[in-house]
Scaffold this motif. Structure first.
Motif, PDB file in Angstrom:
ATOM      1  N   ALA A  37       0.830  -1.171   0.069  1.00  0.00           N
ATOM      2  CA  ALA A  37       0.022   0.105  -0.013  1.00  0.00           C
ATOM      3  C   ALA A  37       0.938   1.275   0.032  1.00  0.00           C
ATOM      4  CB  ALA A  37      -0.919   0.003   1.275  1.00  0.00           C
ATOM      5  N   PRO A  38       0.411   2.197  -0.655  1.00  0.00           N
ATOM      6  CA  PRO A  38       1.086   3.580  -0.358  1.00  0.00           C
ATOM      7  C   PRO A  38       1.532   3.877   0.882  1.00  0.00           C
ATOM      8  CG  PRO A  38      -0.603   3.756  -2.022  1.00  0.00           C
ATOM      9  CD  PRO A  38      -0.770   2.557  -1.373  1.00  0.00           C
ATOM     10  N   VAL A  39       2.245   4.682   1.239  1.00  0.00           N
ATOM     11  CA  VAL A  39       2.607   4.899   2.677  1.00  0.00           C
ATOM     12  C   VAL A  39       1.485   5.776   3.416  1.00  0.00           C
ATOM     13  CG1 VAL A  39       4.372   6.513   4.146  1.00  0.00           C
ATOM     14  CG2 VAL A  39       5.241   5.332   2.364  1.00  0.00           C
ATOM     15  N   ALA A  40       0.885   6.726   2.757  1.00  0.00           N
ATOM     16  CA  ALA A  40      -0.288   7.199   3.489  1.00  0.00           C
ATOM     17  C   ALA A  40      -1.274   6.270   3.712  1.00  0.00           C
ATOM     18  CB  ALA A  40      -0.677   8.521   2.475  1.00  0.00           C
ATOM     19  N   GLY A  41      -1.574   5.477   2.666  1.00  0.00           N
ATOM     20  CA  GLY A  41      -2.811   4.693   3.104  1.00  0.00           C
ATOM     21  C   GLY A  41      -2.161   3.533   4.105  1.00  0.00           C
ATOM     22  N   TRP A  42      -1.129   2.938   4.089  1.00  0.00           N
ATOM     23  CA  TRP A  42      -0.578   2.393   5.174  1.00  0.00           C
ATOM     24  C   TRP A  42      -0.473   2.788   6.599  1.00  0.00           C
ATOM     25  CZ3 TRP A  42       4.007   1.294   8.207  1.00  0.00           C
ATOM     26  CH2 TRP A  42       4.106  -0.001   8.695  1.00  0.00           C
ATOM     27  N   VAL A  43      -0.110   4.030   6.704  1.00  0.00           N
ATOM     28  CA  VAL A  43      -0.324   4.618   7.903  1.00  0.00           C
ATOM     29  C   VAL A  43      -1.703   4.878   8.348  1.00  0.00           C
ATOM     30  CG1 VAL A  43       0.181   7.028   8.967  1.00  0.00           C
ATOM     31  CG2 VAL A  43       1.911   5.982   7.626  1.00  0.00           C
ATOM     32  N   SER A  44      -2.352   5.205   7.452  1.00  0.00           N
ATOM     33  CA  SER A  44      -3.916   5.455   7.919  1.00  0.00           C
ATOM     34  C   SER A  44      -4.546   3.988   8.291  1.00  0.00           C
ATOM     35  CB  SER A  44      -4.665   5.860   6.574  1.00  0.00           C
ATOM     36  OG  SER A  44      -4.387   7.271   6.108  1.00  0.00           O
ATOM     37  N   MET A  45      -4.137   2.815   7.563  1.00  0.00           N
ATOM     38  CA  MET A  45      -4.612   1.713   8.210  1.00  0.00           C
ATOM     39  C   MET A  45      -4.166   1.552   9.658  1.00  0.00           C
ATOM     40  SD  MET A  45      -4.123  -0.837   4.891  1.00  0.00           S
ATOM     41  CE  MET A  45      -4.790  -0.211   3.237  1.00  0.00           C
ATOM     42  N   LEU A  46      -2.925   1.573   9.970  1.00  0.00           N
ATOM     43  CA  LEU A  46      -2.369   1.588  11.533  1.00  0.00           C
ATOM     44  C   LEU A  46      -3.320   2.453  12.168  1.00  0.00           C
ATOM     45  CD1 LEU A  46       1.408   1.800  10.882  1.00  0.00           C
ATOM     46  CD2 LEU A  46       0.027  -0.384  11.270  1.00  0.00           C
ATOM     47  N   ARG A  47      -3.383   3.817  11.956  1.00  0.00           N
ATOM     48  CA  ARG A  47      -4.333   4.532  12.538  1.00  0.00           C
ATOM     49  C   ARG A  47      -5.412   4.344  12.844  1.00  0.00           C
ATOM     50  NH1 ARG A  47      -2.188   9.348  13.369  1.00  0.00           N
ATOM     51  NH2 ARG A  47      -1.060   9.658  11.533  1.00  0.00           N
ATOM     52  N   LEU A  48      -6.314   3.455  11.915  1.00  0.00           N
ATOM     53  CA  LEU A  48      -7.629   2.875  12.486  1.00  0.00           C
ATOM     54  C   LEU A  48      -7.612   1.717  13.291  1.00  0.00           C
ATOM     55  CD1 LEU A  48      -8.865   2.596   8.754  1.00  0.00           C
ATOM     56  CD2 LEU A  48     -10.052   3.928  10.516  1.00  0.00           C
ATOM     57  N   LEU A  49      -6.418   1.069  13.233  1.00  0.00           N
ATOM     58  CA  LEU A  49      -6.237   0.060  14.156  1.00  0.00           C
ATOM     59  C   LEU A  49      -6.150   0.527  15.461  1.00  0.00           C
ATOM     60  CD1 LEU A  49      -4.220  -2.377  12.127  1.00  0.00           C
ATOM     61  CD2 LEU A  49      -6.659  -2.696  12.721  1.00  0.00           C
ATOM     62  N   LEU A  50      -5.234   1.533  15.571  1.00  0.00           N
ATOM     63  CA  LEU A  50      -5.010   2.028  17.064  1.00  0.00           C
ATOM     64  C   LEU A  50      -6.296   2.630  17.556  1.00  0.00           C
ATOM     65  CD1 LEU A  50      -1.676   3.698  16.527  1.00  0.00           C
ATOM     66  CD2 LEU A  50      -2.040   1.758  18.109  1.00  0.00           C
ATOM     67  N   ALA A  51      -7.209   2.889  16.630  1.00  0.00           N
ATOM     68  CA  ALA A  51      -8.583   3.566  17.155  1.00  0.00           C
ATOM     69  C   ALA A  51      -9.492   2.761  17.553  1.00  0.00           C
ATOM     70  CB  ALA A  51      -8.952   4.672  15.969  1.00  0.00           C
ATOM     71  N   GLY A  52      -9.070   1.475  17.264  1.00  0.00           N
ATOM     72  CA  GLY A  52     -10.193   0.312  17.490  1.00  0.00           C
ATOM     73  C   GLY A  52     -11.014   0.100  16.273  1.00  0.00           C
ATOM     74  N   ASP A  53     -10.693   0.464  15.040  1.00  0.00           N
ATOM     75  CA  ASP A  53     -11.495   0.420  13.721  1.00  0.00           C
ATOM     76  C   ASP A  53     -10.686  -0.598  12.866  1.00  0.00           C
ATOM     77  OD1 ASP A  53     -13.663   1.555  14.573  1.00  0.00           O
ATOM     78  OD2 ASP A  53     -13.047   3.489  13.772  1.00  0.00           O
ATOM     79  N   PHE A  54     -10.969  -0.962  11.866  1.00  0.00           N
ATOM     80  CA  PHE A  54      -9.883  -1.759  10.973  1.00  0.00           C
ATOM     81  C   PHE A  54     -10.642  -1.492   9.632  1.00  0.00           C
ATOM     82  CE2 PHE A  54     -13.788  -4.507  11.614  1.00  0.00           C
ATOM     83  CZ  PHE A  54     -13.863  -4.990  10.510  1.00  0.00           C
ATOM     84  N   VAL A  55      -9.848  -1.898   8.481  1.00  0.00           N
ATOM     85  CA  VAL A  55      -9.972  -1.783   7.157  1.00  0.00           C
ATOM     86  C   VAL A  55      -9.659  -3.095   6.489  1.00  0.00           C
ATOM     87  CG1 VAL A  55      -7.879  -1.139   6.682  1.00  0.00           C
ATOM     88  CG2 VAL A  55      -9.588  -0.610   5.072  1.00  0.00           C
ATOM     89  N   VAL A  56     -10.875  -3.577   5.785  1.00  0.00           N
ATOM     90  CA  VAL A  56     -10.416  -4.786   5.018  1.00  0.00           C
ATOM     91  C   VAL A  56      -9.737  -4.417   3.483  1.00  0.00           C
ATOM     92  CG1 VAL A  56     -11.486  -6.766   3.835  1.00  0.00           C
ATOM     93  CG2 VAL A  56     -12.236  -5.818   5.949  1.00  0.00           C
ATOM     94  N   PRO A  57      -8.698  -4.742   3.406  1.00  0.00           N
ATOM     95  CA  PRO A  57      -7.871  -4.389   2.102  1.00  0.00           C
ATOM     96  C   PRO A  57      -8.858  -4.886   0.833  1.00  0.00           C
ATOM     97  CG  PRO A  57      -6.251  -5.082   3.534  1.00  0.00           C
ATOM     98  CD  PRO A  57      -7.751  -5.370   4.247  1.00  0.00           C
ATOM     99  N   GLY A  58      -8.803  -4.154  -0.294  1.00  0.00           N
ATOM    100  CA  GLY A  58      -9.592  -4.500  -1.376  1.00  0.00           C
ATOM    101  C   GLY A  58      -9.388  -5.998  -2.029  1.00  0.00           C
ATOM    102  N   ASP A  59      -7.844  -6.270  -1.934  1.00  0.00           N
ATOM    103  CA  ASP A  59      -7.506  -7.328  -2.593  1.00  0.00           C
ATOM    104  C   ASP A  59      -7.756  -8.752  -1.936  1.00  0.00           C
ATOM    105  OD1 ASP A  59      -5.694  -7.108  -0.464  1.00  0.00           O
ATOM    106  OD2 ASP A  59      -3.830  -7.007  -1.700  1.00  0.00           O
ATOM    107  N   LEU A  60      -8.375  -8.447  -0.667  1.00  0.00           N
ATOM    108  CA  LEU A  60      -8.901  -9.640   0.122  1.00  0.00           C
ATOM    109  C   LEU A  60     -10.120 -10.112  -0.485  1.00  0.00           C
ATOM    110  CD1 LEU A  60      -7.346  -9.372   3.504  1.00  0.00           C
ATOM    111  CD2 LEU A  60      -6.320 -10.058   1.584  1.00  0.00           C
ATOM    112  N   VAL A  61     -10.944  -9.111  -0.780  1.00  0.00           N
ATOM    113  CA  VAL A  61     -12.579  -9.213  -1.190  1.00  0.00           C
ATOM    114  C   VAL A  61     -12.665  -9.114  -2.778  1.00  0.00           C
ATOM    115  CG1 VAL A  61     -13.110  -8.552   0.982  1.00  0.00           C
ATOM    116  CG2 VAL A  61     -12.706  -6.941  -0.817  1.00  0.00           C
ATOM    117  N   ALA A  62     -11.381  -9.279  -3.501  1.00  0.00           N
ATOM    118  CA  ALA A  62     -11.688  -9.035  -4.873  1.00  0.00           C
ATOM    119  C   ALA A  62     -12.285 -10.445  -5.584  1.00  0.00           C
ATOM    120  CB  ALA A  62     -10.278  -8.888  -5.489  1.00  0.00           C
TER     121      ALA A  62
END
Length: 242
Positions: free
Chosen positions: A126-151
């Protein structure tokens, strides 16, 4: 004492800071990456272990917020997940993957068999900005499902998640303000922080999020953040505010 590029990290036993732990070699999680994480997450200390079985002193469970594990240990994670969760009790656990097929296998087991509950996934490409955003979501107690896992899978099987979501913000008719709100949601910001940042009330932020979720056809703010991160920024052309 953990060392990053010759600079000593804080003693992992101290309790006045939160910690993020990366498990994998320095080739996977190089010094420059760990320094970036420390800069992006002020007040969060960064530790790294070479392997899951490495003996070391870890911070108290309450202060260990996130454990990111290299997909080289995917098989171990799959076989010993309950043990790993117990060891890192209280922390979010995420698999950092380079091989989408490996991550997709674990994600499929999670969705269809109810195994590996709570395991999250972070693509290393993932691009650096997107990767950092995913870490931020996880720290906030949320999560993201990467698109290539649901393709769509091989053989033409269709993804069951987000299949009704529009392809772009244009199709979703998101306004400029809705995009501003969604951008901050994807960064893991809470409603109060978003409201203060945009100079509006929390109630207004909630209304925007409700409209966003309705427009893009997802079920919650986490799915909305996932959708947003999956879009190309070139597609995010908002329509004028009415």
């Amino acid at each position: 004492m953990f060392v990053v590029n010759g600079s000593g990290l804080s003693d992992p036993t101290k309790i006045d800071v939160e910690h993020m732990l990366f498990i994998g070699s320095s080739c996977v999680f190089p010094d420059v990456m760990l320094r970036l994480v420390r800069v992006e997450f002020e007040g969060v200390d960064v530790l790294r272990l070479d392997g899951l079985d490495q003996e070391t002193t870890l911070p108290e469970a309450a202060m260990l917020r996130l454990v990111v594990i290299d997909d080289r240990f995917a098989r171990t994670v799959e076989e010993r997940y309950d043990e790993i969760r117990q060891r890192f009790a209280g922390a979010q656990i995420a698999l950092a993957y380079r091989d989408a097929n490996v991550a997709r296998r674990l994600f499929s087991a999670q969705q269809s068999q109810g195994r590996l509950s709570g395991l999250r996934f972070i693509p290393m490409n993932a691009p650096v900005a997107g990767w950092v955003s995913m870490l931020r979501l996880l720290l906030a107690g949320d999560f993201v499902v990467p698109g290539d896992l649901v393709a769509p899978a091989a053989g033409g099987a269709q993804a069951t998640l987000m299949q009704n979501a529009p392809a772009s913000a244009v199709e979703a008719s998101l306004t400029q303000r809705e995009l501003e709100v969604l951008d901050r949601v994807a960064l893991g910001h809470r409603n109060k922080i978003i409201a203060d940042d945009l100079g509006v009330s929390e109630h207004t932020v909630k209304l925007h999020i409700h409209h966003i979720i309705s427009k893009i056809g997802v079920q919650n703010r986490t799915a909305a953040a996932n959708w947003y991160l999956a879009q190309s920024r070139t597609d995010r052309t908002p329509r004028p505010e009415s």
